[in-house]
Design a protein around this motif. Structure first.
Motif, short mmCIF file in Angstrom:
data_model
loop_
_atom_site.label_atom_id
_atom_site.label_comp_id
_atom_site.label_asym_id
_atom_site.label_seq_id
_atom_site.Cartn_x
_atom_site.Cartn_y
_atom_site.Cartn_z
N ARG A 163 -18.16 -54.34 15.09
CA ARG A 163 -16.76 -53.75 14.50
C ARG A 163 -15.86 -54.77 15.01
NH1 ARG A 163 -16.15 -47.31 14.22
NH2 ARG A 163 -14.21 -48.12 12.98
N ARG A 172 -11.61 -54.02 16.18
CA ARG A 172 -10.60 -53.10 16.60
C ARG A 172 -9.34 -53.65 16.76
NH1 ARG A 172 -12.81 -51.07 22.32
NH2 ARG A 172 -14.25 -50.00 20.92
N PRO A 173 -8.22 -52.74 16.54
CA PRO A 173 -6.83 -53.11 16.83
C PRO A 173 -6.63 -53.40 18.59
CG PRO A 173 -6.95 -51.07 15.58
CD PRO A 173 -8.24 -51.29 16.04
N PRO A 191 -13.83 -40.10 6.80
CA PRO A 191 -14.88 -39.98 7.64
C PRO A 191 -16.28 -39.50 6.56
CG PRO A 191 -13.79 -38.17 8.37
CD PRO A 191 -12.77 -39.15 7.59
N ASN A 198 -13.98 -45.35 21.03
CA ASN A 198 -15.47 -45.09 21.40
C ASN A 198 -15.57 -44.24 22.68
OD1 ASN A 198 -18.26 -45.75 22.45
ND2 ASN A 198 -18.36 -47.20 20.95
N ARG A 206 -18.61 -43.18 15.43
CA ARG A 206 -18.88 -43.98 14.11
C ARG A 206 -17.88 -43.65 13.19
NH1 ARG A 206 -23.63 -41.04 14.99
NH2 ARG A 206 -24.93 -42.51 16.13
N ALA A 207 -17.17 -42.47 13.26
CA ALA A 207 -16.23 -41.84 12.28
C ALA A 207 -14.78 -42.61 12.65
CB ALA A 207 -15.94 -40.32 12.31
N CYS A 208 -14.66 -42.81 13.76
CA CYS A 208 -13.09 -43.21 14.19
C CYS A 208 -12.65 -44.54 13.40
CB CYS A 208 -12.87 -43.44 15.46
SG CYS A 208 -11.26 -44.00 15.83
N ALA A 224 -10.19 -46.30 13.97
CA ALA A 224 -9.55 -47.25 14.82
C ALA A 224 -10.60 -47.66 15.98
CB ALA A 224 -8.27 -46.55 15.37
N ASP A 225 -11.64 -47.07 15.72
CA ASP A 225 -12.58 -47.61 16.81
C ASP A 225 -12.65 -47.06 18.15
OD1 ASP A 225 -15.28 -48.68 17.54
OD2 ASP A 225 -14.16 -50.72 17.84
N TYR A 248 0.77 -49.45 13.27
CA TYR A 248 1.09 -49.25 14.32
C TYR A 248 2.78 -49.66 14.72
CZ TYR A 248 -3.69 -48.92 15.48
OH TYR A 248 -5.10 -48.27 15.42
N GLN A 264 -8.41 -53.16 8.58
CA GLN A 264 -7.55 -52.15 8.77
C GLN A 264 -6.01 -52.52 8.90
OE1 GLN A 264 -7.87 -50.21 12.90
NE2 GLN A 264 -6.18 -48.94 12.27
N SER A 305 -16.77 -51.95 19.09
CA SER A 305 -17.91 -51.47 19.11
C SER A 305 -18.94 -52.01 18.15
CB SER A 305 -18.12 -49.89 18.82
OG SER A 305 -17.14 -49.34 19.27
N GLU A 359 -17.85 -45.55 25.56
CA GLU A 359 -17.09 -46.74 26.13
C GLU A 359 -16.29 -46.05 27.22
OE1 GLU A 359 -15.82 -49.94 23.52
OE2 GLU A 359 -13.93 -49.59 24.84
#
Ligand code: SF4
Ligand code: SF4
Ligand code: FES
Lengths: 266, 342, 145
Positions: free
Chosen positions: A30, A32-33, A219, B328, B321-323, B325-326, A58, A53, A27, B331
């Protein structure tokens, strides 16, 4: 990144691995995996400074294991993590391919010796702000440290993102989930949070590879990794053992030396 | 329709907030802590931040605290003493300042949810003593999607008073409810008269990316769709999304104490945890992370609308925003309308 | 108040050495402070640090942990494992700001009745000086609405 794409494509085409665990577009700005199973998607892989990360988390997930033999795009600390997981009998180097990228050259680490050599040549360096945090806390009085941690931990609401993001928190059943007996209060009041975090630190003592994933995951911005970093520092200072260097190392907290010394037992 | 409309200068707004504090009410307002913004009790209006998109944590703690004492017991001289905190405790007068419209809608959703069936005395009383002064959004980021879930950057729903920044350090003020009116009336000197104005040109523009009713419709056929396992491969199974969400309301009742004294506590819980549905037998009806991710989406967009006529999401984007592992949500919801047949 | 304060001490001891040692204190008719409640474990290796935390959470003012001397453990190595854990636990608690003067670790053999009496007496005196334990109890009240 070209070299990485090429290597990933080859590995998938040759059938040597069935999935590449790496970083891809996320997003906004960012990453992401991503779990890439098709050779034509190999170019989705990203490799830059944002890749922080710890993807080793995983490797032992049942959903990911189902995808087949993995190759993992590894930062130096991920290599350390993998060595630690091997030493804890959670992985075998023969069952995975570890891809490391240095100056756009991709190498495959496929056995214990090459993993160890790579890890030895790539020590973890903390960013300056972490060095400062560590120093600041070390200089505090015990009362100041009490206040510092009570204040930081007061924000903890026990989402367990720190645990979930940690590749070494792999237990299927965590002590904190146990209610017979209830070692750790479920509530996220000061006592429950304290109990949770001292247990997390104790269970990662001599195992925490200092990747910082827990801190990044939190968070509410608690520098929670400082606790496990300290636990590993104590183990190194007292027992001379460091995680993530040797695939056949003993686990520091489940072994001992007759010569271990202390000054406080009367 | 607002009951009153006014204009207030930024300087006067600070004085107004200052007076709320000195009148003895607890003021919760956005403030910085460790690089993030939170709704925290304010003792000095100068520590309030105005320039933020979203707080890290939602204001739901004001209605539904992360740990709430419901009941206490104690043995005194061989007799058992019980305290029901819903009856005994005085819930302090509070003012929340600086929530965005999505949060105000969420507080209303929470109130309605906890009022359903057997009304929950705790949230009810907390809501009764809370006045909400929200601020419309003139900024948003990629994670926001309020307009896709039925609210908008200038929505008055759930707010007792809504302020909209209209430039030149001024805010357009809409007083919406009796609670708002009584707070306003007590400090009327700080407000200037104003005509009804159209706020639109001041608000951030946000286009609708999906329709929530479409999502709800598609979900009714999506239980076994492969979308869930594909999307949740990277999900780590923590509760960060649920705990920062202003609407998530799952909890776990815990008894703490000894034979002499103890408490019954209500603690937050999350459907993202595998423990959430684990049976004593060892069987887990939501065995995989994909089952749990599906539950999160289904609960908000299918079960809640169906059962309570409420939507479980206000588009604040905090979970995304907090995740770590992104994951969303925006989405994912868009994808549902695209990939699952209607 | 301090003077009248009688600290509550919980002792976690192993069955084979310290418990027998404490027995010997009694049979030798050595007098020692009555503030201690002894809880017997098979071995120090079984004394989870969480037990210490639970003791404080339930109102203990001080804790004694004791077992066989190194090389004397009935199960050969339980106390060596325990020692490692105590070394890390103590420093970790201090890192998080908890005063560890309320926790005493010791080795007391089955023949050391006098040493046991001494450990208990010194602990009681020291804890009496420190006053009632508040820190941990306070924590269960903070952060609850
Ligand atoms: S990630 Fe942060 S808030 Fe969540 S349990 Fe860990 S420390 Fe607490
Ligand atoms: S689901 Fe996510 S976007 Fe929706 S209200 Fe909850 S936190 Fe905000
Ligand atoms: S039996 Fe006494 S310490 Fe192991």
């Amino acid at each position: 990144m070209q070299a990485l794409h090429q290597k990933a494509k080859e590995l998938l085409e040759s059938g040597k691995v069935q999935v590449i665990i790496g970083y891809g577009d996320g997003s906004g700005d960012r990453v992401r995996p991503v779990f890439i199973s098709k050779a034509e998607s190999a170019s989705d892989l990203i490799w830059d400074d944002r890749c922080r990360q710890n993807l080793a988390v995983y490797l032992n997930k049942p959903e990911i294991k189902k995808l087949g033999v993995p190759a993992i795009v590894a930062t130096p600390v991920v290599v350390k993590t993998i060595i630690q997981l091997i030493s804890e009998n959670q992985l075998k180097s023969s069952n995975i391919v570890v891809l490391v990228v240095d100056n756009d050259v991709v190498s495959e680490l496929t056995d214990n010796a090459s993993l160890e050599a790579y890890s030895a040549g790539h020590p973890v360096v903390f960013p300056p702000f972490v060095v400062k945090e560590i120093k600041d806390i070390a200089e505090m009085s015990i009362q100041q440290r009490n206040k510092y941690w009570q204040d930081e931990l007061s924000r903890c609401f026990k989402c367990y993102a720190c645990r979930a993001a940690c590749p070494l928190c792999y237990c299927e059943r965590c002590l904190t989930d146990n209610n017979q007996p209830q070692w750790v209060c479920v509530a996220s009041h000061a006592q429950g949070n304290f109990e949770w975090h001292i247990n997390r630190a104790m269970h990662l003592a001599g195992r925490c590879v200092e990747c910082g994933s827990c801190t990044i995951a939190c968070p509410v911005g608690i520098p929670i990794g400082l606790l496990t970093i300290e636990a590993s520092r104590i183990v190194k200072q007292e027992f001379g053992q460091e995680p993530g260097l040797h695939c056949d190392a003993d686990s520091a907290m489940s072994s001992f030396k007759v010569e271990d010394t202390e000054t406080f037992i009367k | 329709m607002s009951m009153q409309q006014r204009v207030i200068q930024h300087e006067n707004l600070l004085k107004f907030l200052g007076e709320i504090i000195s009148s003895g009410k607890q003021l919760y307002a956005p403030q910085k802590k460790a690089e993030k913004t939170y709704f925290l009790p304010a003792s000095d209006v100068h520590s309030i931040v105005f320039d933020y998109i979203q707080t890290a944590e939602s204001p739901k703690e004001l209605l539904f605290p992360k740990t709430e004492r419901m009941l206490s017991y104690e043995q005194v001289d061989g007799k058992l003493k019980m305290i029901d905190h819903a009856e005994g405790e005085i819930f302090p007068e509070r003012v929340l300042f600086g929530s965005h419209p999505c949060d105000a809608v969420a507080l209303k959703t929470l109130t309605d949810f906890f009022r359903h069936d057997v009304p929950d005395a705790f949230t009810q009383k907390r809501q009764d003593s809370l006045t909400v002064i929200s601020v419309s959004c003139i900024k948003a980021d990629d994670n926001c999607f309020c307009t896709s879930v039925g609210t908008s950057p200038g929505d008055t729903e759930g707010s007792d008073i809504l302020l909209t920044p209209i430039g030149n350090a001024k805010y357009y003020v809409e007083v919406m409810t009796e609670k708002g009116q009584s707070l306003f009336a007590a400090h009327e000197k700080y407000f200037e008269n104003s005509d009804i104005i159209s706020k639109d040109k001041y608000l951030t523009k946000m286009s609708e990316v999906f329709s929530s009713s479409e999502v709800t419709a598609r979900l009714s056929k999506a239980f076994d769709h492969p979308i869930w396992s594909d999307a949740s491969l990277r999900c780590l199974g923590c509760g960060a999304c649920a705990y920062v969400c202003p609407v998530c309301s799952c909890f776990d009742i815990q008894d703490e104490g000894t034979d002499k004294k103890g408490d019954r506590l209500r603690c937050w819980d999350s459907c993202g945890f595998s423990l959430f549905t684990l049976h004593t037998s060892g069987h887990n009806p939501r065995k995989n992370q994909s089952d749990r991710w599906r539950q999160r989406v289904m609960h908000k967009f299918s079960y809640m609308p169906e059962r309570y006529e409420l939507l479980g999401c206000v588009g604040c984007g905090r979970c995304s925003r907090a995740c770590p592992a992104d994951m969303n949500i925006k989405e994912q919801l868009k994808e549902i309308t695209e990939k699952i047949e209607g | 108040m301090e003077n009248n304060f009688e600290p509550k001490i919980v002792a976690f001891v192993c069955n084979w050495c310290t418990y027998a040692g404490a027995d010997l204190t009694g049979t030798s008719r050595i007098k020692y402070a009555t503030n201690v409640r002894i809880i017997r474990f098979p071995c120090t290796g079984r004394i989870d640090y969480n037990l210490l935390l639970k003791a404080f959470a339930q109102g203990a003012d001080g804790v004694i942990v004791s077992g066989c001397h190194p090389n004397d453990c009935h199960y050969t190595s339980g106390n060596f494992h325990a020692r490692r854990r105590w070394i890390v636990f103590k420093q970790m608690m201090e890192y998080m700001g908890i005063d560890m003067r309320r926790v005493k670790f010791s080795w007391v053999s089955a023949a050391e009745g006098a040493k046991w009496a001494d450990i208990v007496n010194t602990t009681v005196n020291e804890i009496r000086e420190l006053g009632p334990s508040q820190e941990y109890l306070e924590m269960s009240r903070q952060g609850v609405a």
